[in-house]
Design an enzyme around this catalytic site. Sequence first.
Site, PDB file in Angstrom:
ATOM      1  N   HIS A 640      -3.205 -14.388  -1.993  1.00 47.72           N
ATOM      2  CA  HIS A 640      -3.288 -12.997  -1.516  1.00 47.72           C
ATOM      3  C   HIS A 640      -2.454 -12.102  -2.416  1.00 47.72           C
ATOM      4  O   HIS A 640      -1.356 -12.466  -2.827  1.00 47.72           O
ATOM      5  CB  HIS A 640      -2.787 -12.883  -0.075  1.00 47.72           C
ATOM      6  N   HIS A 693      -1.004  -1.075   7.530  1.00 42.37           N
ATOM      7  CA  HIS A 693       0.215  -0.267   7.512  1.00 42.37           C
ATOM      8  C   HIS A 693       0.119   0.925   8.445  1.00 42.37           C
ATOM      9  O   HIS A 693       1.118   1.590   8.708  1.00 42.37           O
ATOM     10  CB  HIS A 693       0.518   0.200   6.086  1.00 42.37           C
TER      11      HIS A 693
END
EC number: 2.1.1.14
Length: 754
Positions: A640, A693
């Site tokens: 990732h 986020h």
Amino acid sequence: MTRAHTLGFPRIGAKRELKFALESYWRGETTQAELIATGKSLRERHWQAQRTAGVNLLPVGDFAWYDQVLGTSLLVDAVPARHRHGDTDLDTLFRVARGRAPTGPSAAAAEMTKWFNTNYHYLVPEFSRDQRFKLGWSQLFDEVEEAKALGLPVKAVLLGPVSYLWLGKEKESGFSRLELLDRLLIVYQEILAKLAAQGVEWVQIDEPALALDLPDEWRLAYLNAYERLSGPCKLLLTTYFGSVAHQRDIITSLKVDGLHLDLVAAPEQLETLVPHLPAQWVLSAGVINGRNVWRANLAKLAPTLKALKEKLGERLWVASSCSLLHSPVDLTLEHELDPQTRSWFAFALQKCYELGLLSDYLDGGDLDKITAYSQPLVDRESDSRVHKKAVQSRLASLTNSDFDRQSAYPVRAQAQRNDLKLPLLPTTTIGSFPQTSEIRVLRQEWRAGRIDDSAYEAGIQAQIKDAIERQEAIGLDVLVHGEAERNDMVEYFGELLDGFAITRFGWVQSYGSRCVKPPVITTDIDRPTPMTLEWTKFAQSLTDKPVKGMLTGPVTILCWSFPREDVSREQSALQIGLAIRDEVADLEAAGIKIIQIDEPAIREGLPLRKQDHQAYLDWAVRAFRLSASPVVDSTQIHTHMCYSDFNLIIEAVAALDADVITIETSRSQMQLLEAFERFNYPNEIGPGVYDIHSPNVPSQGWIEDLIRKAAKQIPADRLWVNPDCGLKTRGWEETEAALKVMVNATKALRTELA
């Protein structure tokens, strides 16, 4: 008197006071006035602490509620229309950063990316052709008044106009954001005039973009900019994170009054630049490392600085290499560290003390004081704990086959399809699930000795069981155990690997209220015992679906730790790679069929200049491949990455040879996939389809549109569906809601894209 100054100081507070104040305000538990009062208290405390430690010119304007680039956007009124709601205030800033605030309508948050080659982040300014600037938010001027009211020596800190534009992004095609410079300079002239009217003599004007390989039109823009900004205040042109020697012709032609050089990242530029500096300029020598926690060997610095002092006199200043934002606040809080290890370190306040020592020495002070301060580093050179023969022997015996998988990707992919039998567009998450208060209390109770190991293990197993059950209910195809046992994706491994020191208050800001506590690499690294095996085996025992083993990769562990200064980064990365390799082998032997080795930091480790890229990428790729290669073809290796501009590193990403890469793409509307499409990236990709986020839950239509966009660039049989990043910082309610939407969107498109 030799001026000693810092380029900035940590904002968060020694015990993360700003973090907790921000989060309390966002939850609606405190008022904006209370939050503002906390900020004011922290600023005063930090100014006074720096002054007491020996800094005699204090940075004002380095404080930010989220990040300094976003603060600059508000200062020049470059706020996206979707985030405006009445007058510009703190909630405006939070809407840009987070997508929502206690007041005003929610809207998509601005894109966030890495601050040069650090683990700090900034909100990317958005620019349109008709962009207008004006003097906006007054925070900088208010803080100057605060500092002057305390009788403190003020140096204003301001992000320079060229770097500010460079760090932004055009939101429409057909124009360059550099075209906006003339409009922006009008506002910068107003800013400097206002600072001069407040009695500010010096402005630290940060132009970190000068350390990059800039196109000619951007280099020439500096001449125009600083011709127009010359006058009201003295300007200290401030550069950091790398050498600016390649910009010598431009820099020495600018109408400024001094130059700051990062002599930690690039000590060699001193000889290249100093002979060519205009005779009246100040030289700010950035000799104290603002990005690491190691005590400075002042005795080694002393001869060079003494020679500069004799040449420049009062025009020599001593400084941190960059802002101390990247360093923890105060080493004196670290009572639990081994005293000898602690003697090797210096946090932000101690670095201020180092600057004071250097200033005193250059003004005629005693060399013995400098020598005594440096002695712990001299003693460390012969410490038997630092260099381990077994680790060195294992590194020396590596062969080329240790860096390669058994077969090429097409062969592995077929073996994995046969074994895993996953549907088209497999759904998964990146690894972590919400770190609830229950988990944090459990960990705190265990660390404090109030519960024993068996009670802690039972508590973590209950959290893992809960995470598996929630994922199965949502309908995800590949599960994770949730990482309830991990306080941080790097510190967790730092605690279990031999060769790291773990601090208690070594927090640094990553973005907004998000803080990380990097471990410190102190010696050669090895793995005394398996680190993730038992938790992962337990999770897999609860489900018939595959559970990913979750590891942090060697480059990220290195980049998100404070590294050693006595060995190369390559050496440390390979040592960590060997430790992770052993963990991968143990997981596979236990029946784990998918193992994820996260490398979110691989892009940020890239040197700033292209001429240095390949050497870094070569060893970074080797370290990853060393960790990932001991498995059979049917074991699927994932990695990732986040916040990455992949254009510069796409060949290296392919060279990692991971079977699946998941990347953060939702804020950029899948634009990051263009690099993979142009390169014809051969392996499987999971582009993030929603922004973790932001607390906003995406709509199914939004995610379907992003999946369709991705499928136009990546064949559907090589496409995975996942969030942008780990879900540690989110709550369960929004996490489950968003993942259900993601799974439903994927199911709706499987027939369409088959």
